[in-house]
Design a protein around this motif. Sequence first.
Motif, short mmCIF file in Angstrom:
data_model
loop_
_atom_site.label_atom_id
_atom_site.label_comp_id
_atom_site.label_asym_id
_atom_site.label_seq_id
_atom_site.Cartn_x
_atom_site.Cartn_y
_atom_site.Cartn_z
N MET A 69 -5.46 -17.86 -22.27
CA MET A 69 -5.44 -17.17 -23.56
C MET A 69 -6.02 -15.76 -23.40
SD MET A 69 -7.22 -18.24 -27.18
CE MET A 69 -6.30 -19.77 -27.23
N SER A 70 -5.28 -14.75 -23.88
CA SER A 70 -5.73 -13.36 -23.76
C SER A 70 -6.90 -13.08 -24.71
CB SER A 70 -4.58 -12.41 -24.10
OG SER A 70 -3.48 -12.63 -23.23
N LEU A 71 -7.82 -12.25 -24.23
CA LEU A 71 -8.91 -11.79 -25.08
C LEU A 71 -8.40 -10.68 -25.98
CD1 LEU A 71 -11.88 -11.67 -22.52
CD2 LEU A 71 -11.50 -13.35 -24.33
N PRO A 72 -8.81 -10.65 -27.24
CA PRO A 72 -8.33 -9.60 -28.15
C PRO A 72 -8.93 -8.25 -27.79
CG PRO A 72 -10.00 -10.94 -29.21
CD PRO A 72 -9.70 -11.61 -27.91
N PRO A 73 -8.28 -7.17 -28.20
CA PRO A 73 -8.87 -5.84 -28.03
C PRO A 73 -10.20 -5.75 -28.78
CG PRO A 73 -6.57 -5.70 -28.73
CD PRO A 73 -6.97 -7.13 -28.87
N VAL A 74 -11.01 -4.78 -28.43
CA VAL A 74 -12.31 -4.60 -29.09
C VAL A 74 -12.12 -4.34 -30.58
CG1 VAL A 74 -14.40 -3.18 -29.16
CG2 VAL A 74 -13.37 -3.78 -26.95
N LYS A 75 -11.05 -3.62 -30.92
CA LYS A 75 -10.77 -3.30 -32.32
C LYS A 75 -9.34 -3.73 -32.67
CE LYS A 75 -14.70 -1.02 -32.63
NZ LYS A 75 -15.87 -1.54 -33.40
N LEU A 76 -9.18 -4.20 -33.89
CA LEU A 76 -7.85 -4.50 -34.44
C LEU A 76 -7.75 -3.87 -35.82
CD1 LEU A 76 -7.33 -8.23 -33.36
CD2 LEU A 76 -6.09 -6.23 -32.50
N TYR A 77 -6.51 -3.71 -36.31
CA TYR A 77 -6.29 -2.88 -37.49
C TYR A 77 -5.41 -3.58 -38.53
CZ TYR A 77 -8.08 0.46 -34.15
OH TYR A 77 -8.88 1.09 -33.22
N LYS A 78 -5.76 -3.32 -39.79
CA LYS A 78 -5.00 -3.86 -40.92
C LYS A 78 -4.48 -2.71 -41.77
CE LYS A 78 -3.47 -7.17 -43.66
NZ LYS A 78 -2.39 -8.07 -43.20
N TYR A 79 -3.17 -2.58 -41.87
CA TYR A 79 -2.54 -1.54 -42.70
C TYR A 79 -2.55 -2.01 -44.16
CZ TYR A 79 -0.86 0.62 -38.36
OH TYR A 79 -0.79 1.23 -37.13
N ILE A 80 -2.99 -1.12 -45.05
CA ILE A 80 -3.20 -1.51 -46.45
C ILE A 80 -2.52 -0.51 -47.38
CG2 ILE A 80 -4.95 -2.03 -48.20
CD1 ILE A 80 -5.36 -3.79 -45.82
N PHE B 234 -4.19 3.15 -46.40
CA PHE B 234 -5.25 3.33 -45.41
C PHE B 234 -5.21 2.15 -44.44
CE2 PHE B 234 -6.84 1.11 -49.10
CZ PHE B 234 -7.67 0.11 -48.61
N VAL B 235 -5.99 2.25 -43.38
CA VAL B 235 -6.09 1.19 -42.38
C VAL B 235 -7.55 0.80 -42.23
CG1 VAL B 235 -6.03 0.80 -39.88
CG2 VAL B 235 -3.99 1.60 -41.04
N LEU B 236 -7.79 -0.50 -42.19
CA LEU B 236 -9.13 -1.01 -41.89
C LEU B 236 -9.22 -1.32 -40.41
CD1 LEU B 236 -9.74 -3.54 -44.83
CD2 LEU B 236 -10.51 -1.16 -44.66
N GLU B 237 -10.27 -0.83 -39.76
CA GLU B 237 -10.53 -1.18 -38.37
C GLU B 237 -11.56 -2.29 -38.33
OE1 GLU B 237 -11.34 1.70 -34.81
OE2 GLU B 237 -13.30 1.03 -35.58
N PHE B 238 -11.24 -3.37 -37.62
CA PHE B 238 -12.13 -4.53 -37.53
C PHE B 238 -12.73 -4.64 -36.14
CE2 PHE B 238 -9.45 -5.81 -41.12
CZ PHE B 238 -10.40 -6.29 -42.01
N ASP B 239 -13.97 -5.08 -36.09
CA ASP B 239 -14.67 -5.36 -34.85
C ASP B 239 -14.40 -6.81 -34.47
OD1 ASP B 239 -16.40 -5.76 -32.78
OD2 ASP B 239 -18.24 -5.37 -33.91
N THR B 240 -13.64 -7.03 -33.41
CA THR B 240 -13.22 -8.39 -33.06
C THR B 240 -14.34 -9.24 -32.46
OG1 THR B 240 -12.44 -7.74 -30.86
CG2 THR B 240 -10.86 -7.60 -32.68
#
Length: 297
Positions: A1-12, A157-163
């Motif tokens: 299973m791949s590890l997620p990137p440090v940050k992921l994004y949600k378009y809003i 806008f886009v929310l940046e999340f800390d994975t």
Amino acid sequence: MSLPPVKLYKYIPPARVDILQNLAIRFTQPSALNDPFEFNLLFSEVLSTQQLREYYEQADKHKLAMEAIGRLPEDQKAMFALLPREQFLRMLEQFTSTIFNPEKIDNIHKSYVAPLTPKLKKVIYDGLNKTIGILSLSATPLSPPMWANYAENSTGFVLEFDTAHSFFNGRRSNKDEFYHLREVVYADRQPSATMMDMPFDTFVLKSKSWEYEKEWRMLLPLDAACKKFTTPCGDDVSLFNVPATSISKIIIGLNTKDHAISELIDILAKNGHFAHIKLEKIQKGSTGFELTKFKNE
């Protein structure tokens, strides 16, 4: 299973600023996603004739026959009880060899198993649709098609999340489908022969035509939602609490209106839990979108 990137994004879209106001975000059921083939069950039939034959070859035929006799009316069961044991066993052997021969099994498959496939697909899909909510995130905040499709033509806008946040790392066991991030698999696959042969990545499988989204997703059980309601158009919505500390940045769109920007700034200023959040803005670069520090002028 791949590890997620440090940050992921949600378009809003701009109207969904209430996500920040209420710190609650929607996990969407498969039927409400924009891909009509979400959770597509890729199998041609429930069980093949050969698999059905193998099942009967390995089954305890004596037990199956006794169960069949047990379902007979009481007067017929009483007749069996009057037979001498040896005669009864001979009849039972003849019965099982008649019922479980290859031709009979083929007829059982044709008459009962094959017609069951479309019904079973619908039952499974309806069950998943009532059970599972999906949060879709992207590995990039710089996708023009994503800004156009999900942030109302770059006015949102886009929310940046800390994975690394615990919100995304609540998996309860290695077999748990919920409470953790999973990378979407993009592949154009032919249906498997049977349900038993189907790969177990249905929850994260999408057509290659969606590959530009670079999607990661998290699944949660809908019955764990903090709030549920039905929109005037009949869409069922399930909201889940999202910690302010899981959000690390807000990215303002290229075409976001001044009043929407002011609203975002006001929300951040009034909530002490948002003090850590950075503001950036999309701008046009020489070859595509770029990020620049937001200057509130």
